[in-house]
Write an enzyme that holds these catalytic residues in place. Structure first.
Site, PDB file in Angstrom:
ATOM      1  N   GLU A 192      -3.160   6.840   7.845  1.00  0.00           N
ATOM      2  CA  GLU A 192      -3.658   8.180   7.138  1.00  0.00           C
ATOM      3  C   GLU A 192      -4.777   8.490   7.895  1.00  0.00           C
ATOM      4  OE1 GLU A 192      -6.692   5.226   4.141  1.00  0.00           O
ATOM      5  OE2 GLU A 192      -4.695   5.685   3.584  1.00  0.00           O
ATOM      6  N   ARG A 232      -7.068  -8.044  -8.734  1.00  0.00           N
ATOM      7  CA  ARG A 232      -7.826  -9.342  -8.965  1.00  0.00           C
ATOM      8  C   ARG A 232      -9.176  -9.026  -9.149  1.00  0.00           C
ATOM      9  NH1 ARG A 232     -10.282  -9.161  -4.006  1.00  0.00           N
ATOM     10  NH2 ARG A 232      -9.041  -8.213  -2.456  1.00  0.00           N
ATOM     11  N   LYS A 290       0.849  -1.276   0.060  1.00  0.00           N
ATOM     12  CA  LYS A 290      -0.039   0.225   0.043  1.00  0.00           C
ATOM     13  C   LYS A 290       0.818   1.216  -0.055  1.00  0.00           C
ATOM     14  CE  LYS A 290      -4.403  -1.817   1.872  1.00  0.00           C
ATOM     15  NZ  LYS A 290      -4.037  -3.141   1.800  1.00  0.00           N
ATOM     16  N   HIS A 328     -14.363  -3.486   8.714  1.00  0.00           N
ATOM     17  CA  HIS A 328     -13.649  -3.133   7.448  1.00  0.00           C
ATOM     18  C   HIS A 328     -13.873  -4.257   6.468  1.00  0.00           C
ATOM     19  CE1 HIS A 328     -11.899   0.243   9.603  1.00  0.00           C
ATOM     20  NE2 HIS A 328     -11.249  -0.643  10.532  1.00  0.00           N
TER      21      HIS A 328
END
Length: 674
Positions: free
Chosen positions: A200, A292, A116, A235
């Site tokens: 973040e 994917r 990431k 999540h």
């Protein structure tokens, strides 16, 4: 086109790929573990190869065994599905070394998006908008915490190698940071073997909107519109829809073009998803790119009329994209609800067990079910607890949502606890219908979704009580017809008593609260009506049963409900939600040996990840004691009160059966209380 492909996956996605391959005339090879030797995907495939024990790390995650199976069967290509090896660059490289086509993006694209942090650096250079955050190489806790302190709380910690909500934690204050970081790193290491983190800024009212992109190796790229995946728990996505509500053509094109720019920045090929956070002001920020096929790809298929797995096979075989951007047409609206074996009332803990009953809605052009299980199959501790994906389509969001609630009310699963009632309540809630949705939807609407309202229960309890009485009458009538003595008093269910009113005494429970109910049958036959008393309030009731549908008239109000029963549970599916009750039967002394020994019990089957305390240690209420993992999810066992840990019965790495005593615990009494 390939003659034969191997599917390096299991469950519903393996079955999904096999269906398209059969349609295209492509032979399929399945792989399976001990737990999956009789599974649906094994029986659907043309061939199947055993690759190891049940734990995925000893079977589905072993790339060399998968490749060996492909070589043995002569498969020309491997489709990884999602999860497992689908975003593993080393596996993709190993396939190429054996001249086997990997049905997915090239190694470079997987490596670029596999981290990431690296992905955000690439997107920054490509001028794709990013959420403020830190995704640097220095992984010291102090540096990460300083970045969080500087941008201000709340923040979101994410594993750079992560996905599916693993290795992710919201941190709301500086005081929570150390514990949140430790938990996220531990989960990341367990899931991905890599605990590198980024942090973040956490947007408080964002929507999760993702763009489906497709690229071939002829420099063609398209986006197949967008999906809104804002409704999440832990999540992980719960209900997805396409297209996203409230999306203007201008914003759709802007986000689609950014997504294509993201894919082209890494030389992408095949199916991919670029995920954005969409803020209330219309601004959007790159989150990550999944290299994917996504779990929620069926909603895109429903609104575009395209088979994305077929596209994957054609692109991997070197063909051009089947459609240009101008040829793609958005049609109607679709929802996908993920049906899980889990307990929403117990923090969504995964459940295991045998699917003793599995009845699905009837499939049609409007209703689709992607599944990898059949009635009688086991939901095991080793894999994700998803049972099926329920997908519906119609001309508009309003019509599609009605189809979703109807299909959910028709789903019947016994043997394991599921989230079907939870999904129904969510889909029929006023905020969801009115598009008042962001990524905190479930937390904000907890009381609505879980129906924790006594006033509403008073309206539903008479229906549940009447259903029990009417169904007992129906059962008695059926038994009488099959009896040698149909007029025997033992075949009557009208609560007959000598010189007494015909009265049924019932106890129904909801959310651990019990309700004593008295049902008095006032007349018999076709004109029968009942007087139902609940907490001193009386209801004049009439009703008829037609299979799983009950029609009632209560105090002059006529209405209907679909009823689902299993064991001692009764669920009423109504326009304003589903209401589930437990029929509490008389205690005949079977539990007289029960005791409260003070031990803490495993809430599920799983693996002990970490033991955080020692024997004879004093602990405080809420202190984490143990961490268990099951079906890719971590669960922390906390102290129920101040006390002392007397003895610990499991160590890290041990397999634990649900219901096992984990440790002996003694509550510390407050000596200051008289």
């Amino acid at each position: 086109m390939f003659n034969k492909i191997l599917i390096a996956n299991r469950g519903e996605i393996a079955c999904r790929i096999i269906k398209t391959a059969k349609k295209m005339g492509v032979l399929t090879v399945a792989v399976y573990s001990d737990a999956d030797k009789e599974s649906l995907h094994v029986h659907m495939a043309d061939e199947a190869i055993y690759i190891g024990p049940s734990p995925s790390r000893e079977s589905y995650l072993l790339g060399d065994k998968v490749i060996a199976a492909a070589i043995k069967t002569g498969a020309q290509a491997i489709h990884p599905g999602y999860g497992f090896l689908s975003e593993n660059a080393d596996f993709c490289r190993a396939c190429a070394e054996q001249n086997i086509t990997f049905i997915g993006p090239p190694v470079g694209a997987i490596e670029a998006m596999g981290s990431k942090s690296a992905a955000k650096n690439i997107m920054e250079k490509a001028n794709v908008p990013l959420v403020p955050g830190y995704h640097g190489d220095d992984q010291s806790s102090a540096i990460i915490k300083q970045a969080a302190d500087d941008m201000g709380y709340p923040v979101l910690l994410k594993a750079t190698a992560g996905g599916g909500g693993k290795g992710m934690r919201q941190v709301w204050s500086e005081e929570e940071f150390a514990e949140g970081l430790a938990a996220a790193k531990r989960e990341a290491m367990s899931s991905f073997g890599d605990d590198t983190m980024l942090v973040e800024k956490y947007l408080t009212q964002p929507r999760h909107v993702e763009i489906q992109v497709f690229c071939d190796n002829h420099q063609n790229a398209v986006y197949l519109f967008e999906r809104d995946c804002s409704v999440q728990r832990r999540h992980q996505k719960v209900i997805e829809e396409a297209p996203a509500f409230g999306m203007s053509e201008e914003l759709r094109a802007k986000m689609g073009e950014s997504a294509i720019k993201s894919a082209q920045a890494i030389g992408y090929q095949g199916a991919g998803t670029v995920e954005f956070l969409l803020d209330v002001d219309g601004s959007f920020y790159f989150m990550e790119m999944n290299t994917r096929l996504q779990v929620e790809h069926p909603v895109t298929e429903m609104i575009s009329g395209q088979d994305l797995v077929e596209w994957q096979l054609r692109v991997a075989a070197g063909e051009m994209l089947p459609k240009t951007q101008q040829q793609l047409v958005l049609n109607g609206h679709a929802f996908e609800a993920r049906i899980y074996a889990e307990d929403p009332d117990n923090d969504f803990l995964p459940a295991t067990g045998k699917l003793s009953l599995l009845q699905t809605p009837i499939e049609s052009e409007h209703v689709r079910i992607d599944t990898g299980v059949r009635q009688g199959d086991e939901v095991s501790v080793f894999y994700d607890p998803m049972i099926a994906k329920l997908i519906v389509w119609d001309e508009s969001r309003e019509k599609a949502l009605k189809r979703l609630s109807k299909a959910l009310s028709e789903y019947r699963i016994n043997g394991v606890t599921t989230n079907i009632d939870f999904l129904y309540n969510l889909a029929t809630s006023k905020p969801f219908i009115e598009e008042d949705i962001d990524t905190s939807f479930i937390e904000k609407n907890n009381d609505l979704i879980f129906k924790d309202t006594k006033q509403i229960l008073q309206n539903e309890l008479p229906i549940a009580a009447l259903y029990l009485v009417l169904s007992s009458h129906k059962t008695a009538q059926q038994n009488a017809k099959q009896s040698n003595d149909p007029y025997s008093p033992w075949h009557k269910a009208n609560a007959w008593r000598l010189n007494e009113a015909h009265t049924h005494q019932l106890t129904l429970a909801h959310n651990s609260e019990e309700y004593a109910i008295e049902v008095e049958q006032m007349r018999q036959g076709s004109d029968a009506y009942y007087l139902i008393s609940i907490n001193g309030e009386q209801f004049d009731c009439q009703g008829t049963l037609n299979n799983e549908r009950i029609t009632v008239n209560i105090n002059g109000h006529r209405s209907q409900a679909t009823v689902s029963c299993w064991d001692n549970s009764i669920s009423l599916y109504r326009e304003n939600g589903v209401f589930t009750f437990t029929h509490v039967k008389a205690d005949c002394g079977q539990h007289e040996n029960d005791d409260s020994h003070g031990g803490l019990i495993a809430p599920m089957n799983g693996t002990m990840v970490s033991v955080l305390v020692k024997a004879d240690e004093l602990v405080t209420k809420g202190q984490p004691l143990l961490i268990m993992e099951a079906m890719k999810m971590e669960h922390t066992i906390k102290a129920p009160s101040d006390g002392i840990v007397n003895e610990i019965f499991f160590q890290a790495g041990d397999m634990v059966d649900g219901g096992s005593e984990l440790l002996a615990f003694s509550e510390q009494l407050d000596t200051n209380k008289a």
